[in-house]
Design a protein around this motif. Structure first.
Motif, PDB file in Angstrom:
ATOM      1  N   LYS A  92      32.911  48.153  46.770  1.00  0.00           N
ATOM      2  CA  LYS A  92      32.590  47.294  45.619  1.00  0.00           C
ATOM      3  C   LYS A  92      33.131  47.881  44.308  1.00  0.00           C
ATOM      4  O   LYS A  92      33.194  47.209  43.299  1.00  0.00           O
ATOM      5  CB  LYS A  92      31.094  47.037  45.520  1.00  0.00           C
ATOM      6  N   GLU A  93      33.535  49.170  44.336  1.00  0.00           N
ATOM      7  CA  GLU A  93      34.091  49.825  43.159  1.00  0.00           C
ATOM      8  C   GLU A  93      35.621  49.765  43.137  1.00  0.00           C
ATOM      9  O   GLU A  93      36.244  50.260  42.207  1.00  0.00           O
ATOM     10  CB  GLU A  93      33.679  51.298  43.126  1.00  0.00           C
ATOM     11  N   ASN A 110      36.864  42.343  44.111  1.00  0.00           N
ATOM     12  CA  ASN A 110      36.926  43.710  44.617  1.00  0.00           C
ATOM     13  C   ASN A 110      37.052  43.707  46.141  1.00  0.00           C
ATOM     14  O   ASN A 110      36.941  42.671  46.791  1.00  0.00           O
ATOM     15  CB  ASN A 110      35.701  44.522  44.159  1.00  0.00           C
ATOM     16  N   LYS A 112      35.110  44.844  48.493  1.00  0.00           N
ATOM     17  CA  LYS A 112      33.900  44.434  49.211  1.00  0.00           C
ATOM     18  C   LYS A 112      33.866  42.922  49.364  1.00  0.00           C
ATOM     19  O   LYS A 112      33.589  42.403  50.457  1.00  0.00           O
ATOM     20  CB  LYS A 112      32.650  44.915  48.476  1.00  0.00           C
ATOM     21  N   GLU A 113      34.164  42.192  48.300  1.00  0.00           N
ATOM     22  CA  GLU A 113      34.156  40.729  48.362  1.00  0.00           C
ATOM     23  C   GLU A 113      35.230  40.210  49.314  1.00  0.00           C
ATOM     24  O   GLU A 113      35.002  39.247  50.053  1.00  0.00           O
ATOM     25  CB  GLU A 113      34.351  40.140  46.967  1.00  0.00           C
TER      26      GLU A 113
END
Length: 158
Positions: A92-93, A110, A112-113
């Protein structure tokens, strides 16, 4: 069994079976470094600590600067500690370079998405494949991950 007894048992196992004592995480620090391990034995080169998550960063202890909670201070021997700036990110970073080319929908921000988007897309494809085919119920369960190791998989039982 309390923590020090468990630590001692693991330490003894490592020394007798594996042959040596590895470096270990000694815990979180706020204003000083430890002088010994949890079981009272001397520190070993490679033992390390991290700044307590509630600390205000950068955290400076005896001239050693920890910039974030991810950094650690590693024991170098002779009462000397050194910062180890171990850099890693959660997905997510990790920002995308170009959301339009890296994301199927073109609007994810990002990694994660994007991972979640890809997983959902694959699950949709699997579902459409299973629903559109004349497959046995057992084959459908394998494709949709309802069968694991030859037995039925039920998420509620976990």
């Amino acid at each position: 069994m309390n923590g020090s007894v468990a630590f001692g048992a693991v330490k003894q196992y490592v020394e007798e079976i594996i042959g040596g004592t590895p470096s270990i995480f000694l815990g979180y620090v706020t204003n000083s470094f430890p002088n010994e391990r949890q079981d009272g034995t001397p520190l070993l080169i490679g033992d390390f600590v991290r700044g307590h998550p509630s600390s205000e960063f950068p955290l400076i202890i005896n001239g050693v600067k920890l910039n974030t909670g991810k950094d650690r201070a590693v024991y170098q021997g002779s009462n000397k500690w050194e910062a180890d700036y171990f850099v890693y990110q959660n997905t997510k970073e990790t920002p995308l370079t170009n959301k339009r080319t890296e994301s199927m929908s073109g609007n994810k921000l990002n990694q994660k998405e994007v991972n979640e988007e890809m997983k959902n897309t694959i699950n949709d494809i699997k579902g459409n494949f299973v629903d559109g085919r004349n497959l046995s119920e057992d084959a459908k369960k394998v494709i949709t991950n309802d069968t694991v190791d030859g037995g039925l998989f039920n998420e509620e039982e976990q």
